[in-house]
Design a protein around this motif. Structure first.
Motif, PDB file in Angstrom:
ATOM      1  N   VAL A   1      31.436  17.914 -58.644  1.00 58.02           N
ATOM      2  CA  VAL A   1      32.866  18.208 -58.585  1.00 58.02           C
ATOM      3  C   VAL A   1      32.997  19.607 -58.001  1.00 58.02           C
ATOM      4  O   VAL A   1      32.192  20.495 -58.285  1.00 58.02           O
ATOM      5  CB  VAL A   1      33.541  18.129 -59.972  1.00 58.02           C
ATOM      6  CG1 VAL A   1      33.669  16.673 -60.412  1.00 58.02           C
ATOM      7  CG2 VAL A   1      32.785  18.918 -61.024  1.00 58.02           C
ATOM      8  N   LEU A   2      34.017  19.787 -57.148  1.00 59.83           N
ATOM      9  CA  LEU A   2      34.180  21.068 -56.463  1.00 59.83           C
ATOM     10  C   LEU A   2      35.587  21.590 -56.662  1.00 59.83           C
ATOM     11  O   LEU A   2      36.555  20.818 -56.653  1.00 59.83           O
ATOM     12  CB  LEU A   2      33.922  20.913 -54.956  1.00 59.83           C
ATOM     13  CG  LEU A   2      32.575  20.296 -54.547  1.00 59.83           C
ATOM     14  CD1 LEU A   2      32.751  18.834 -54.163  1.00 59.83           C
ATOM     15  CD2 LEU A   2      31.941  21.073 -53.398  1.00 59.83           C
ATOM     16  N   VAL A   3      35.688  22.889 -56.830  1.00 61.05           N
ATOM     17  CA  VAL A   3      36.983  23.545 -56.923  1.00 61.05           C
ATOM     18  C   VAL A   3      37.125  24.443 -55.698  1.00 61.05           C
ATOM     19  O   VAL A   3      36.265  25.318 -55.457  1.00 61.05           O
ATOM     20  CB  VAL A   3      37.083  24.408 -58.198  1.00 61.05           C
ATOM     21  CG1 VAL A   3      38.435  25.114 -58.265  1.00 61.05           C
ATOM     22  CG2 VAL A   3      36.858  23.552 -59.440  1.00 61.05           C
TER      23      VAL A   3
ATOM     24  N   ALA B   1      36.622  24.081 -52.525  1.00 60.40           N
ATOM     25  CA  ALA B   1      35.536  24.083 -51.541  1.00 60.40           C
ATOM     26  C   ALA B   1      35.433  22.683 -50.946  1.00 60.40           C
ATOM     27  O   ALA B   1      35.823  21.698 -51.564  1.00 60.40           O
ATOM     28  CB  ALA B   1      34.209  24.487 -52.189  1.00 60.40           C
TER      29      ALA B   1
ATOM     30  N   VAL C   1      30.778  22.978 -58.631  1.00 56.02           N
ATOM     31  CA  VAL C   1      30.727  23.963 -57.546  1.00 56.02           C
ATOM     32  C   VAL C   1      32.095  24.627 -57.443  1.00 56.02           C
ATOM     33  O   VAL C   1      33.113  23.951 -57.272  1.00 56.02           O
ATOM     34  CB  VAL C   1      30.376  23.268 -56.210  1.00 56.02           C
ATOM     35  CG1 VAL C   1      30.279  24.276 -55.081  1.00 56.02           C
ATOM     36  CG2 VAL C   1      29.077  22.465 -56.340  1.00 56.02           C
TER      37      VAL C   1
ATOM     38  N   GLN D   1      35.894  27.943 -49.297  1.00 54.59           N
ATOM     39  CA  GLN D   1      34.770  27.768 -48.365  1.00 54.59           C
ATOM     40  C   GLN D   1      34.840  26.430 -47.620  1.00 54.59           C
ATOM     41  O   GLN D   1      35.129  25.399 -48.223  1.00 54.59           O
ATOM     42  CB  GLN D   1      33.428  27.817 -49.121  1.00 54.59           C
ATOM     43  CG  GLN D   1      32.958  29.208 -49.489  1.00 54.59           C
ATOM     44  CD  GLN D   1      33.560  29.720 -50.785  1.00 54.59           C
ATOM     45  OE1 GLN D   1      34.522  29.150 -51.328  1.00 54.59           O
ATOM     46  NE2 GLN D   1      33.031  30.803 -51.289  1.00 54.59           N
TER      47      GLN D   1
END
Lengths: 414, 414
Positions: free
Chosen positions: A361-363, A365, B406, B411
């Motif tokens: 999971v990405l925040v 990005a 992440v 980014q």
């Protein structure tokens, strides 16, 4: 056929016992030697590959597949560079991952050791041959490689470089073996080499994955689909959201960590969606009803579209009422690969991270970062979408397991 | 049948999303409540169990199986105690197993999360129902339990206690479900609930394991045979060797970590073997030629005997020329469970630990210690003999996986 495949498996198993305890220096020297051989013998490798390409073209293979199959000086250089890169990574074998002492004085350690024999079954990219073998070698595993018939000459040539390099480094050549029988029956037999293959890694499309699920009796790590979402929360920085979405969709649309679906919070949809359309120039958008109310020109996204990994310049779009609906949408359609939220709201970010069930999971990005190199693993042999053993990019550590070492001084159980 | 099993799987999947993020206090409260209910309702549970026992006896079940099936006040108390013990263990969920920052500023963490839905397929011990469900609950997983038809009334009663306790703690009752269709077809269907079961754990004999290997399409952890060896090196403390061998064979011969085979270094065999025979009073010894030259009265050990997990007061014995021969013998006949060396020689001990490929290797200690409780894991749901995911005793941590989280600030990938 069955007998010779089993004989090959037994050779690999025997070699795996030797390479499991090989020193880092010997393994690195084999990797560097293999890299040199691949460069030194580029003419020979390219002519073997040309034979594969000619044969495949003659049998009507499409241009995309031919492109995947083809080698060039540049691609050989990239393969050699990848082997040198793996040589430069730390050896995962021997790490003591944990340890403690029991009340009776027993000392317990968990020591990182190779898996044993890793079976890799893959399609027609010849670079997988050296990439997979290199990662397995560095992590102390023997590899059995089963590529496609279209790439057989290329694979034979690459494997011969790898085996020669192993021999020069004093390591068993059978630590890398090629399954030359590329029949369907041999593929099924390969997936059923119980007691020989410790871990099977399929690298290919949905039909290969389905065949592994159906036929494999050896333990496998599935490198499955990536139906990845970007959710733009109502508290998103809209400029950031647009930039991340465009990157996640367009930077390399044909790979598993590219985004396939955009979810936008209803409160900001009227502002966000037109800006997304401009930024996603060249991408075909398919929308739900609420999306189409804002972007009337676009096609309808069906249930099936929301469930599809397009691997193309195509994106399904939905407007959601709140974070819970976004999480529910991802639970319904996601494949557990990589899911991103764009938000400045701490609680929304934390809820998304906790409640979305995915390898990554990405925040704030791009989903494109979910890759062994980008996450800092150095290299990867695949991206697991299952939960057992490894989740997400599989690097060297994921090609090992932990063994209990218990030391005592005569303890017996009461 | 298929439809209702899939419906059950969907309920379990939905419950797994809720219980995955449940707090430790709620999970512990459900475990403690379930323990109380099992004790408070002992009359009811015992009468359900009596119905199972009567039915099974009527259909000709043997005494050993009946003993496994039967409950008593003491066994119910042990089940309740096990649930309370699991409540007292630390919650594995939420552990940050690792984390780092990438050059582009991305912060990467690996966070421990539940597997999701754990499917357990087992034979007729009703305590497995509460033991397995308790471990899964504490580690944030939903459980689908598929016990045997012989234990169906007992399992229904135990599961109803567990579900009521979940409800009282504000957790979804479907976090523990019982598959009531105990047909063979339902078992196969159960092993093929792709997208519902994240991890299948079979607990039973060789035919169950073979069926899982053959039929399962969901990822499984195999709890396989234990053909465990004790190798007495020439530098062994002989008194210690005799005491460990007797313990490993006789303390509880019917379990997987009991030793099945004794290997003795030729240099000390004439001294060791007669002492072993005295200490192993009541154990039937089967020996190779060199063993029978020293202990002439004993039967011949065939190749098959060396490959057999007797689970009984029976032991195969071989004299080996050196440590390498002992390691080769174990590689040939061992099942990768637990292997012990008895020696005072540091180099021999280290070589044995490095070269023997097993879930656990032990120096100067009984194989009987390879157990979740004895190694300090608190409890176990089984002992894995495969290398993927978990090796050796599986405790709470082995019922979880790592998820990448992440965090960035916009980014995108170059």
């Amino acid at each position: 056929m069955g007998a010779s495949l089993r004989a090959l498996g037994q050779k690999a198993k025997a070699a795996s016992r030797e390479i499991a305890t090989a020193g880092t220096a010997a393994k690195d020297s084999a990797l560097l030697e293999a890299a040199d051989l691949i460069e030194q013998r580029s003419d020979w490798l390219l002519s073997a590959n040309a034979a594969d390409v000619d044969r495949s073209r003659g049998s009507g293979m499409g241009a995309t597949q031919i492109d995947r199959l083809g080698l060039s000086e540049a691609r050989l250089a990239a393969m050699a560079a990848a082997l040198r890169q793996v040589a430069s990574l730390p050896d995962p074998v021997g790490e003591v991952a944990g340890g403690w002492r029991r009340p009776n004085g027993l000392r317990v350690e968990q020591v990182r050791v190779p898996l044993g024999v890793v079976g890799v079954i893959y399609e027609n990219r010849p670079n997988v041959t050296s990439d997979a073998a290199g990662l397995c070698l560095k992590s102390g595993n023997a590899t059995m490689l089963r590529g496609s018939s279209s790439a057989i000459e290329s694979n034979r040539a690459i494997v011969s470089c790898l085996r020669e390099a192993l021999g020069k480094a004093g390591l068993p050549e059978d630590a890398v073996t090629l399954v030359e029988d590329t029949s369907h029956e041999a593929a099924v037999e390969f997936m059923r080499l119980d007691g020989m293959i410790d871990c099977l890694i399929p690298r290919g499309g949905p039909s290969l994955i389905a065949s592994v699920r159906e036929n494999a009796t050896v333990p496998a790590v599935i490198d499955g689909d990536g139906n990845c979402h970007v959710y733009v929360d109502k508290a998103a920085d809209i400029e950031m959201a647009v930039s991340i979405m465009a990157n996640a969709k367009m930077q390399r649309p044909g790979v598993c960590n590219a985004a396939e679906s955009l979810l936008v919070h209803a409160d900001i949809a009227a502002d966000v969606l037109p800006r997304m359309r401009s930024a996603l120039d060249g991408v075909e958008l398919l929308g739900d009803e609420r999306t189409r109310a804002i972007l009337p020109g676009i096609a309808v996204a069906t249930d099936e579209d929301f469930a599809t990994e397009f691997l193309d310049l195509k994106l399904s779009v939905a407007v959601v009422g709140d974070l819970s609906s976004a999480i529910a949408h991802i639970a319904r359609y996601g494949t557990g690969h990589s899911e991103a939220i764009i938000t400045e709201d701490l609680r929304a970010a934390e809820r998304f991270c906790n409640e979305v069930d995915a390898a990554a999971v990405l925040v704030n990005a791009s989903t494109r970062f979910v890759d062994g190199g980008e996450l800092g693993l150095g290299a990867e042999i695949g991206i697991s979408t299952q939960k057992l053993h490894a989740r997400g990019p599989m690097g060297l550590r994921e090609l090992t397991c932990l063994k209990y070492v218990v030391r005592g001084d005569g303890q017996i159980r009461q």
